[in-house]
Write an enzyme that holds these catalytic residues in place. Structure first.
Site, short mmCIF file in Angstrom:
data_model
loop_
_atom_site.label_atom_id
_atom_site.label_comp_id
_atom_site.label_asym_id
_atom_site.label_seq_id
_atom_site.Cartn_x
_atom_site.Cartn_y
_atom_site.Cartn_z
N HIS A 101 13.07 -22.50 -21.71
CA HIS A 101 12.37 -22.96 -20.52
C HIS A 101 10.88 -23.16 -20.82
CE1 HIS A 101 11.59 -18.65 -20.60
NE2 HIS A 101 10.58 -18.82 -19.75
N ASP A 103 7.45 -22.32 -18.43
CA ASP A 103 7.27 -21.35 -17.35
C ASP A 103 7.09 -21.99 -15.97
OD1 ASP A 103 7.54 -18.99 -18.81
OD2 ASP A 103 5.44 -19.02 -19.43
N HIS A 255 10.13 -22.05 -24.68
CA HIS A 255 10.34 -20.80 -25.41
C HIS A 255 11.60 -20.10 -24.92
CE1 HIS A 255 7.96 -19.74 -21.85
NE2 HIS A 255 8.48 -18.52 -21.93
N ARG A 270 2.36 -10.15 -19.42
CA ARG A 270 2.41 -11.61 -19.31
C ARG A 270 1.30 -12.07 -18.39
NH1 ARG A 270 4.75 -15.11 -15.66
NH2 ARG A 270 5.73 -17.00 -16.47
#
Length: 279
Positions: A101, A103, A255, A270
């Site tokens: 995907h 993000d 990623h 994150r």
């Protein structure tokens, strides 16, 4: 910190580079910031090893790439809502981000970049794969590129296989103000505003169909594009170590967090940056 002190080591022929010779906890001068940003644009994802930055320093580093933003589904760590814990505990079987995907493409203005910081890592496993969406677009036939250039993708946060990967984190750290579903329309092929290059912007994690087409009509092409995007020659693999910081460009890469460390604990932070409308 002078620019010529940086050492840039490509991770593969397609995507990714490690950068050595800089302590990110120190104040970075303009030349060093410019060199790091150029390496990011050149390699799509960059990594720094053996870094120890407290949350405030991480936010300062992130601002060299874009304004930090909050993840819509999970609360941030105490005092820093932009920094989301990405955790898989020993008892858990499903990981966060375990699908190819880019993000949060279901947002109207997704983050242009994402920073990930390794806090605790298993002795083996838990690597992340990255794929170059410039190459994926360039290696398509001219006829298919012409078709895709005119398509718009409908992206949703509510796909069943995706919601499963965030269930544990929402249960433990879910935000009370999250919507049941986020949906956004974006071009299938987007143009990077800094490099001017075209990149595919479709992924099976979030893309549900093409505008003015049904799910059934759209699915074969979406599946083909995802398989094409992640051909081995477009990818690289990163092994995390404690203190590794990675920063990737969501505008031109995908990623995949590999879920191969059951019974082990893995903790990362994150931090998405730079909300931007894809064009």
């Amino acid at each position: 910190m002078a620019r010529n002190e940086l050492e840039i080591r490509p991770l593969s022929g397609a995507v990714g580079a490690e950068i050595f010779g800089v302590d990110l906890a120190q104040e970075l001068d303009d030349d060093t910031v410019a060199a790091i940003r150029q390496a990011w644009l050149d390699h799509l994802v960059i990594f720094f090893r053996d870094q120890d930055l407290p949350p405030a320093k991480l936010l300062g580093l992130a601002r060299h790439f874009g304004q930090p933003i909050e993840y819509p589904f999970v609360k941030g760590i105490d005092g820093f809502p932009e920094i989301t814990p990405v955790i898989k505990l020993e008892r858990e079987r499903v990981n966060f981000g375990g699908l190819w995907h880019s993000d949060t493409t279901y947002l109207e203005q997704p983050p242009m970049g994402t920073m990930l910081v390794a806090r605790e890592v298993p002795p083996y496993g838990g690597d992340t794969l990255f794929a170059n969406m410039y190459l994926a677009y360039e290696r398509l036939s001219a006829g298919l590129r012409d078709l895709l250039d005119g398509l718009v993708a409908v992206n949703s946060s509510a796909k069943a296989d995706v919601t499963q990967t965030r269930e544990d984190r929402i249960r433990d750290h879910g935000r009370n103000d999250a919507r049941p579903e986020y949906e956004a329309l974006h071009p299938v092929v987007r143009t990077h505003p800094e490099t001017g290059k075209k990149a595919l912007y479709v992924n099976t994690r979030h893309t549900v169909r093409f505008k003015d087409m049904t799910d059934e009509e759209s699915r074969p092409l979406i599946d083909f594009l995802q398989a094409h995007c992640t051909r081995p020659e477009f990818t690289a693999r990163l092994r995390w170590q404690k203190g590794t910081i990675g920063i990737w460009d969501n505008r031109c890469c995908q990623h995949f967090a590999i879920n191969d460390y059951h019974g082990q604990r893995r903790v990362l932070w994150r931090l998405p940056v730079g909300a931007e409308l894809p064009v």
